[in-house]
Design a protein around this motif. Structure first.
Motif, PDB file in Angstrom:
ATOM      1  N   THR A  10      32.010  -7.480 -51.363  1.00 24.98           N
ATOM      2  CA  THR A  10      33.100  -8.281 -50.551  1.00 24.98           C
ATOM      3  C   THR A  10      34.524  -7.782 -50.854  1.00 24.98           C
ATOM      4  N   CYS A  11      34.875  -6.584 -51.202  1.00 21.63           N
ATOM      5  CA  CYS A  11      36.169  -6.229 -51.598  1.00 21.63           C
ATOM      6  C   CYS A  11      36.976  -5.825 -50.119  1.00 21.63           C
ATOM      7  N   ALA A  12      38.154  -6.366 -50.065  1.00 17.40           N
ATOM      8  CA  ALA A  12      38.779  -5.901 -48.719  1.00 17.40           C
ATOM      9  C   ALA A  12      38.971  -4.541 -48.594  1.00 17.40           C
ATOM     10  N   TYR A  13      38.817  -3.559 -49.501  1.00 12.22           N
ATOM     11  CA  TYR A  13      38.986  -2.235 -49.160  1.00 12.22           C
ATOM     12  C   TYR A  13      37.610  -1.476 -49.013  1.00 12.22           C
ATOM     13  N   LEU A  14      36.267  -2.219 -48.832  1.00  9.11           N
ATOM     14  CA  LEU A  14      35.144  -1.724 -48.342  1.00  9.11           C
ATOM     15  C   LEU A  14      35.243  -1.342 -46.786  1.00  9.11           C
ATOM     16  N   THR A  15      35.008  -0.082 -46.577  1.00 12.44           N
ATOM     17  CA  THR A  15      34.832   0.504 -45.363  1.00 12.44           C
ATOM     18  C   THR A  15      33.770   1.330 -44.770  1.00 12.44           C
ATOM     19  N   TYR A  16      33.082   1.529 -43.786  1.00  7.60           N
ATOM     20  CA  TYR A  16      31.996   1.971 -43.468  1.00  7.60           C
ATOM     21  C   TYR A  16      32.288   3.463 -43.172  1.00  7.60           C
ATOM     22  N   ASP A  17      31.562   4.421 -43.710  1.00 11.43           N
ATOM     23  CA  ASP A  17      31.633   5.806 -43.667  1.00 11.43           C
ATOM     24  C   ASP A  17      30.442   6.168 -42.808  1.00 11.43           C
ATOM     25  N   GLU A  18      31.019   6.928 -41.526  1.00  8.76           N
ATOM     26  CA  GLU A  18      29.821   7.016 -40.596  1.00  8.76           C
ATOM     27  C   GLU A  18      29.003   8.520 -41.269  1.00  8.76           C
ATOM     28  N   THR A  20      28.416   9.369 -44.172  1.00 13.74           N
ATOM     29  CA  THR A  20      27.103   9.106 -45.304  1.00 13.74           C
ATOM     30  C   THR A  20      26.474   8.081 -44.868  1.00 13.74           C
ATOM     31  N   GLU A  21      26.931   7.241 -43.817  1.00 12.12           N
ATOM     32  CA  GLU A  21      26.060   6.056 -43.316  1.00 12.12           C
ATOM     33  C   GLU A  21      26.017   4.977 -44.512  1.00 12.12           C
ATOM     34  N   GLU A  22      27.327   4.814 -45.405  1.00  8.96           N
ATOM     35  CA  GLU A  22      27.235   3.809 -46.579  1.00  8.96           C
ATOM     36  C   GLU A  22      28.718   3.165 -46.535  1.00  8.96           C
TER      37      GLU A  22
END
Length: 61
Positions: A10-18, A20-22
């Protein structure tokens, strides 16, 4: 660095890396910050920021 009271999910810095698909923690840090992170024993994510904008409001109610 998952676990404990604060989840990196739930971290605000969490982003999706296309590529690595993670989801990854996307925070800008220099070599000194990274070295401290690697050499320290954190129980929770040290860069955790709650992405829930309403958590303060719910706490006040």
């Amino acid at each position: 660095m998952a676990g404990g009271a604060k989840s990196c999910d739930t971290c605000a810095y969490l982003t999706y890396d296309e590529d690595t698909e993670e989801y990854v923690c996307d925070i800008n840090m220099d070599e000194d910050d990274f070295s401290r992170l690697i050499n320290s024993k954190f129980k929770d994510c040290p860069y955790y920021t709650n992405g829930d904008e309403y958590s303060v409001v719910r706490h006040q109610i």
